[in-house]
Design a protein around this motif. Structure first.
Motif: not given
Length: 233
Positions: A90, A95-101, A104
């Motif tokens: 790491r 860049e970590v692509r976060k999903l919206s709630r 998910l």
């Protein structure tokens, strides 16, 4: 005894040298690929009479205690960093692509209820699902069009992909977390009905009884192919 002879139990005996060569071939094929390599692709390139599953299991055991593991992803094989070594690679630049709630929730519903239509997703969630949410999941390569439901309007059904399994470290859909695991992770309310069961999705290529496969005409209608079969860029 010559290569390919049968032993007293009727099994085929393969020269250890051929097995070793087969393992080297399989190892090279998987190592050279960025994504999972299908077992059938590997089998076509191994010496005649060699059991590809035996070879892959032997290789999997060989790499079990190393920094890189050989893992099975649906019907394919891939090398992946050992889970306890992931922190080593790491970097702050990753860049970590976060999903919206919402994304998910939709991904979870598709994973557990596939094949599932957009209307069914909205019924489970209790709210409308935007096209953008589904687009994000499809662009990530985790969700795909599976088929069309044999009901009025022939709605499209959604399912997960092999990339979804690969990303979340699952060999197959049956490895999705069960009821107790979901409770332990705090992902289920303590007030869920006592008779609630986590749905068991169909396999990647299994079609439901009321589901037809996606055709080229369907892809054109959905805007994924231009007339004539070319992908719409």
């Amino acid at each position: 005894m010559a290569d390919g002879d049968e032993d007293m139990d009727g099994g085929t005996i393969v020269d250890p040298r051929r097995l070793h060569e087969a393992a080297r071939i399989a190892e090279a094929l998987v190592f050279a690929s960025a994504g999972p390599v299908s077992q059938s692709y590997i089998a076509d390139r191994l010496p005649r009479g060699v059991d590809v599953l035996h070879v892959m299991r032997e290789l999997k055991g060989l790499y079990a205690g190393r920094g890189v593991n050989l893992v099975q992803v649906d019907d394919g094989w891939a090398f992946r960093t050992a889970p306890d070594m992931s922190f080593v690679i790491r970097t702050d630049e990753t860049e970590v692509r976060k999903l919206s709630r919402a994304a998910l929730e939709v991904l979870s519903i598709i994973a557990y209820h596939q094949p599932v239509t957009r209307a069914e997703i909205e019924e489970i969630r209790g709210v409308q699902t935007s096209r953008g949410t589904l687009d994000v999941l499809m662009e990530a390569g985790w969700v795909r069009f599976r088929g069309r439901r044999r009901t009025p309007g022939r709605p499209v059904t959604f399912g997960t992909t092999r990339d979804f399994l690969d990303h979340f470290g699952l060999e197959e859909l049956r490895d999705l977390p069960g009821l107790e695991e979901l409770k332990g992770a705090g992902l289920l309310s303590g007030r869920i009905p006592s008779n609630f069961q986590v749905p068991l999705p169909l396999g990647e290529d299994e079609l439901a009884e009321d589901e037809d496969p996606i055709t080229q005409l369907d892809l054109e209608e959905l805007g994924l192919l231009t007339p004539g079969g070319k992908e719409d860029e």
